[in-house]
Design an enzyme around this catalytic site. Structure first.
Site, PDB file in Angstrom:
ATOM      1  N   ASP A 139       0.844  -1.206   0.000  1.00  0.00           N
ATOM      2  CA  ASP A 139       0.000   0.000   0.000  1.00  0.00           C
ATOM      3  C   ASP A 139       0.879   1.256   0.000  1.00  0.00           C
ATOM      4  OD1 ASP A 139      -2.216   1.648   0.251  1.00  0.00           O
ATOM      5  OD2 ASP A 139      -2.765   0.979   2.265  1.00  0.00           O
ATOM      6  N   SER A 157      -3.242  -9.760   2.090  1.00  0.00           N
ATOM      7  CA  SER A 157      -3.380 -10.191   3.502  1.00  0.00           C
ATOM      8  C   SER A 157      -2.219 -11.005   4.065  1.00  0.00           C
ATOM      9  CB  SER A 157      -4.674 -11.006   3.735  1.00  0.00           C
ATOM     10  OG  SER A 157      -5.796 -10.175   3.790  1.00  0.00           O
ATOM     11  N   THR A 158      -1.216 -11.342   3.233  1.00  0.00           N
ATOM     12  CA  THR A 158      -0.167 -12.247   3.726  1.00  0.00           C
ATOM     13  C   THR A 158       1.039 -11.543   4.342  1.00  0.00           C
ATOM     14  OG1 THR A 158       1.004 -12.384   1.620  1.00  0.00           O
ATOM     15  CG2 THR A 158      -0.814 -13.940   1.966  1.00  0.00           C
ATOM     16  N   GLY A 159       0.978 -10.210   4.426  1.00  0.00           N
ATOM     17  CA  GLY A 159       2.052  -9.456   5.072  1.00  0.00           C
ATOM     18  C   GLY A 159       1.645  -9.141   6.503  1.00  0.00           C
TER      19      GLY A 159
HETATM   20  N1  AR6 Z   1       5.139  -5.191  -4.800  1.00  0.00           N
HETATM   21  C1  AR6 Z   1       4.555  -6.397  -4.635  1.00  0.00           C
HETATM   22  N2  AR6 Z   1       4.315  -6.949  -3.408  1.00  0.00           N
HETATM   23  C2  AR6 Z   1       4.714  -6.239  -2.333  1.00  0.00           C
HETATM   24  C3  AR6 Z   1       5.334  -4.970  -2.423  1.00  0.00           C
HETATM   25  C4  AR6 Z   1       5.545  -4.454  -3.727  1.00  0.00           C
HETATM   26  N3  AR6 Z   1       6.121  -3.258  -3.922  1.00  0.00           N
HETATM   27  N4  AR6 Z   1       5.601  -4.538  -1.165  1.00  0.00           N
HETATM   28  C5  AR6 Z   1       5.182  -5.506  -0.314  1.00  0.00           C
HETATM   29  N5  AR6 Z   1       4.646  -6.538  -1.012  1.00  0.00           N
HETATM   30  P1  AR6 Z   1       1.167  -6.133   3.065  1.00  0.00           P
HETATM   31  P2  AR6 Z   1      -1.513  -7.013   3.960  1.00  0.00           P
HETATM   32  C6  AR6 Z   1       4.042  -7.800  -0.530  1.00  0.00           C
HETATM   33  O1  AR6 Z   1       1.672  -6.138   4.467  1.00  0.00           O
HETATM   34  O2  AR6 Z   1      -0.939  -8.189   4.660  1.00  0.00           O
HETATM   35  C7  AR6 Z   1      -0.656  -1.996   4.836  1.00  0.00           C
HETATM   36  O3  AR6 Z   1      -0.145  -1.161   5.832  1.00  0.00           O
HETATM   37  C8  AR6 Z   1       4.384  -8.316   0.845  1.00  0.00           C
HETATM   38  O4  AR6 Z   1       5.642  -8.960   0.829  1.00  0.00           O
HETATM   39  O5  AR6 Z   1       1.537  -5.021   2.175  1.00  0.00           O
HETATM   40  O6  AR6 Z   1      -2.724  -7.185   3.112  1.00  0.00           O
HETATM   41  C9  AR6 Z   1      -2.098  -1.656   4.483  1.00  0.00           C
HETATM   42  O7  AR6 Z   1      -2.362  -0.277   4.576  1.00  0.00           O
HETATM   43  C10 AR6 Z   1       3.237  -9.306   1.060  1.00  0.00           C
HETATM   44  O8  AR6 Z   1       3.520 -10.537   0.389  1.00  0.00           O
HETATM   45  O9  AR6 Z   1      -0.463  -6.234   3.022  1.00  0.00           O
HETATM   46  C11 AR6 Z   1      -2.875  -2.423   5.514  1.00  0.00           C
HETATM   47  O10 AR6 Z   1      -2.962  -1.723   6.730  1.00  0.00           O
HETATM   48  C12 AR6 Z   1       2.067  -8.659   0.349  1.00  0.00           C
HETATM   49  O11 AR6 Z   1       2.624  -7.612  -0.464  1.00  0.00           O
HETATM   50  C13 AR6 Z   1      -2.050  -3.670   5.709  1.00  0.00           C
HETATM   51  O12 AR6 Z   1      -0.716  -3.321   5.345  1.00  0.00           O
HETATM   52  C14 AR6 Z   1       1.018  -8.068   1.264  1.00  0.00           C
HETATM   53  O13 AR6 Z   1       1.639  -7.515   2.420  1.00  0.00           O
HETATM   54  C15 AR6 Z   1      -2.504  -4.772   4.785  1.00  0.00           C
HETATM   55  O14 AR6 Z   1      -1.812  -5.951   5.094  1.00  0.00           O
END
Ligand code: AR6
Length: 168
Positions: A34, A117-119
């Site tokens: 995000d 959702s996996t982060g």
């Molecule tokens: N490109 C592709 N994937 C990415 C990138 C990128 N530039 N950066 C991170 N990822 P997350 P969530 C991957 O935590 O679990 C935010 O603060 C990362 O490695 O971004 O859905 C939002 O505002 C992981 O595999 O999202 C929400 O508050 C995936 O993206 C919350 O995090 C998702 O990780 C959402 O949590």
């Protein structure tokens, strides 16, 4: 027949019609993917997102991509993992389906998903990938023609590749 690709990379760099943002319910930005999307798109993205007054988990909203190579960003808040007892699988599937619907409605031929959702939200990676793939494989409409699973690590990409090898 829809084309499915698995890549390892930064979703903000992709030249596709739409990229999906793993957002939160405020739609006002955050960390992870995000944060990366908002930084790359520039401040107009936040202004566009404000107009929605938030979004419920599993739903999706579309904005322009502004400075991104992608024409659109589809923002979808995934479920926070609570052990699987709070409809997490159903909500995660809804993220993928509602994103596909918006891509189709906006005539997108290509759509890229991060691992929603996996982060920070803690959804187990294998289970999340199974849902993502099942949702995309059961999408029978003409558009999008191509879906890219844009993983951020080789380990994540490997999960998708082995699932795809099983399913196709
Ligand atoms: N490109 C592709 N994937 C990415 C990138 C990128 N530039 N950066 C991170 N990822 P997350 P969530 C991957 O935590 O679990 C935010 O603060 C990362 O490695 O971004 O859905 C939002 O505002 C992981 O595999 O999202 C929400 O508050 C995936 O993206 C919350 O995090 C998702 O990780 C959402 O949590």
């Amino acid at each position: 027949m829809m084309k499915i690709e698995v890549i390892c990379g930064d979703i903000t760099q992709l030249e596709v019609c739409a990229i999906v943002n793993a957002a939160n319910c405020t739609l006002l930005g955050g960390g992870g993917v995000d944060g990366a999307i908002h930084r790359a798109a520039g401040p107009d993205l936040l202004e566009a997102c404000r107009k929605f007054n938030g979004c419920q988990t599993g739903e999706a909203r579309i904005t322009p991509g502004f400075r991104l190579p992608a024409k659109f960003v589809i923002h979808t808040p995934g479920p926070v993992w609570h052990g699987g007892t709070r409809r997490e699988p159903e909500l995660l599937r809804a993220c993928y389906e509602n994103s596909l619907t918006l891509a189709e409605e906006n005539n997108c031929r290509s759509l890229a998903f991060p691992c929603i959702s996996t982060g920070v939200y803690g959804y187990p990676k294998q289970a999340a990938a199974e849902i993502a793939l099942a949702a995309v494989l059961s999408w029978k409409n003409k558009l999008p023609e191509k879906v890219i699973f844009c993983c951020f690590s080789e380990r994540d990409a490997e999960i998708y590749r082995s699932l795809l090898a099983e399913k196709l």
